[in-house]
Design a protein around this motif. Structure first.
Motif, PDB file in Angstrom:
ATOM      1  N   VAL A  32      24.291  55.688  41.751  1.00  0.00           N
ATOM      2  CA  VAL A  32      25.784  55.525  41.186  1.00  0.00           C
ATOM      3  C   VAL A  32      26.227  56.944  40.667  1.00  0.00           C
ATOM      4  O   VAL A  32      27.267  57.347  40.875  1.00  0.00           O
ATOM      5  N   ASN A  33      25.136  57.671  39.903  1.00  0.00           N
ATOM      6  CA  ASN A  33      25.367  59.048  39.332  1.00  0.00           C
ATOM      7  C   ASN A  33      25.537  59.987  40.423  1.00  0.00           C
ATOM      8  O   ASN A  33      26.274  61.079  40.291  1.00  0.00           O
ATOM      9  N   VAL A  34      24.846  60.256  41.545  1.00  0.00           N
ATOM     10  CA  VAL A  34      24.981  60.828  42.777  1.00  0.00           C
ATOM     11  C   VAL A  34      26.230  60.789  43.244  1.00  0.00           C
ATOM     12  O   VAL A  34      26.920  61.796  43.498  1.00  0.00           O
ATOM     13  N   ILE A  35      26.775  59.523  43.439  1.00  0.00           N
ATOM     14  CA  ILE A  35      27.976  59.467  43.970  1.00  0.00           C
ATOM     15  C   ILE A  35      29.131  59.948  43.066  1.00  0.00           C
ATOM     16  O   ILE A  35      29.981  60.676  43.430  1.00  0.00           O
ATOM     17  N   ALA A  36      28.961  59.725  41.711  1.00  0.00           N
ATOM     18  CA  ALA A  36      29.812  60.314  40.762  1.00  0.00           C
ATOM     19  C   ALA A  36      29.883  62.024  40.850  1.00  0.00           C
ATOM     20  O   ALA A  36      31.070  62.250  40.796  1.00  0.00           O
ATOM     21  N   ALA A  37      28.934  62.636  40.916  1.00  0.00           N
ATOM     22  CA  ALA A  37      28.800  63.898  40.900  1.00  0.00           C
ATOM     23  C   ALA A  37      29.449  64.340  42.263  1.00  0.00           C
ATOM     24  O   ALA A  37      30.407  65.209  42.450  1.00  0.00           O
ATOM     25  N   THR A  38      29.169  63.692  43.352  1.00  0.00           N
ATOM     26  CA  THR A  38      29.644  64.176  44.827  1.00  0.00           C
ATOM     27  C   THR A  38      31.208  63.797  44.756  1.00  0.00           C
ATOM     28  O   THR A  38      31.936  64.803  45.183  1.00  0.00           O
ATOM     29  N   SER A  39      31.820  63.020  44.151  1.00  0.00           N
ATOM     30  CA  SER A  39      33.277  62.659  43.955  1.00  0.00           C
ATOM     31  C   SER A  39      33.773  63.526  43.048  1.00  0.00           C
ATOM     32  O   SER A  39      35.017  64.015  43.325  1.00  0.00           O
ATOM     33  N   GLY A  40      33.076  64.060  41.760  1.00  0.00           N
ATOM     34  CA  GLY A  40      33.666  64.821  41.339  1.00  0.00           C
ATOM     35  C   GLY A  40      33.885  66.188  41.828  1.00  0.00           C
ATOM     36  O   GLY A  40      34.806  66.892  41.823  1.00  0.00           O
ATOM     37  N   ALA A  41      32.673  66.681  42.560  1.00  0.00           N
ATOM     38  CA  ALA A  41      32.949  67.797  43.312  1.00  0.00           C
ATOM     39  C   ALA A  41      33.812  67.944  44.591  1.00  0.00           C
ATOM     40  O   ALA A  41      34.714  68.826  44.598  1.00  0.00           O
ATOM     41  N   ASN A  42      34.295  66.725  45.131  1.00  0.00           N
ATOM     42  CA  ASN A  42      34.963  66.649  46.099  1.00  0.00           C
ATOM     43  C   ASN A  42      36.505  66.416  45.641  1.00  0.00           C
ATOM     44  O   ASN A  42      37.563  66.869  46.478  1.00  0.00           O
ATOM     45  N   PHE A  43      36.798  65.650  44.742  1.00  0.00           N
ATOM     46  CA  PHE A  43      37.936  65.169  44.323  1.00  0.00           C
ATOM     47  C   PHE A  43      38.486  65.402  42.794  1.00  0.00           C
ATOM     48  O   PHE A  43      39.543  65.226  42.640  1.00  0.00           O
ATOM     49  N   GLY A  44      37.570  65.966  42.118  1.00  0.00           N
ATOM     50  CA  GLY A  44      37.717  66.356  40.576  1.00  0.00           C
ATOM     51  C   GLY A  44      37.581  65.055  39.836  1.00  0.00           C
ATOM     52  O   GLY A  44      37.209  64.010  40.358  1.00  0.00           O
TER      53      GLY A  44
END
Length: 208
Positions: A32-44
């Motif tokens: 879940v944290n990996v998904i959060a980091a990836t989304s933050g990098a891609n979408f803010g």
């Protein structure tokens, strides 16, 4: 029924060790944290907040479900426990594959099509083998028997809610902060691939 004094004493005894357990398990690397980091990098960061809130609600509901009977069912139904692990691993592997396949050309900028929703964040926790293990461990370790059982389960739900939210949010902020160094399509593509590998490793670690 516990009186007010007993409830305060219970909270005082369990709050600190529970908070420590929640911080370690919520802030450490996981699907879940990996998904959060990836989304933050891609979408803010702002567009990742629905995932953060959904994942927090998902884990809180999971630990309450564990406390109010699901853990008992899993302990006496080994095949169901394994089936849930396999289902969760399959779902998370699917997400990793989507990250691997995110295009890196100038048009799409290696970005996924849209940020994960609150519903997807909730589903990610319920299909996250790490979350199941943490919830089961928490219920087994930090609950009291007798009249104190239900209050101790509710206390876990409350503490994990307040710990999960900033922990997952911090991973989203990390991804958001990495946006500038990852400004080029090629760089963000490599970041997505790295997160996909980390996601797969976190899934494999549950089984081995």
């Amino acid at each position: 029924m516990l009186n007010t004094t007993d409830l305060i004493s219970l909270a005082r005894d369990l709050a600190l060790p529970l908070a420590g357990f929640a911080v370690v398990t919520s802030a450490s690397p996981g699907p879940v944290n990996v998904i959060a980091a990836t989304s933050g990098a891609n979408f803010g960061w702002l567009r990742t907040l629905p995932h953060v809130f959904g994942a927090t609600l998902g884990f809180t509901s999971l630990i309450l479900a564990m406390g109010f009977g699901l853990d008992h069912i899993l302990r006496h139904t080994a095949w169901l426990h394994l089936a849930l692990k396999v289902l969760g691993a399959t779902f998370l592997t699917y997400i990793a594959i989507k990250l691997f396949m995110a295009r890196a050309d100038a048009t799409t900028g290696a970005r996924l099509q849209k940020a994960p929703s609150a519903r997807q964040g909730l589903l990610a926790q319920w299909t996250n083998p790490k979350a199941w293990i943490v919830a089961a461990t928490g219920i087994a370790t930090y609950t009291r028997t007798g009249d104190a059982y239900i209050p101790s389960v509710l206390l876990q739900g409350i503490i994990f809610t307040f710990i999960c939210l900033p922990s997952i949010g911090a991973w989203a902020l990390f991804g958001h902060a990495a946006k500038r160094p990852l400004a080029s399509p090629k760089a963000i593509h490599h970041f997505n691939v790295s997160m996909a590998v980390l996601l797969l490793l976190s899934v494999v670690g549950v089984f081995f």
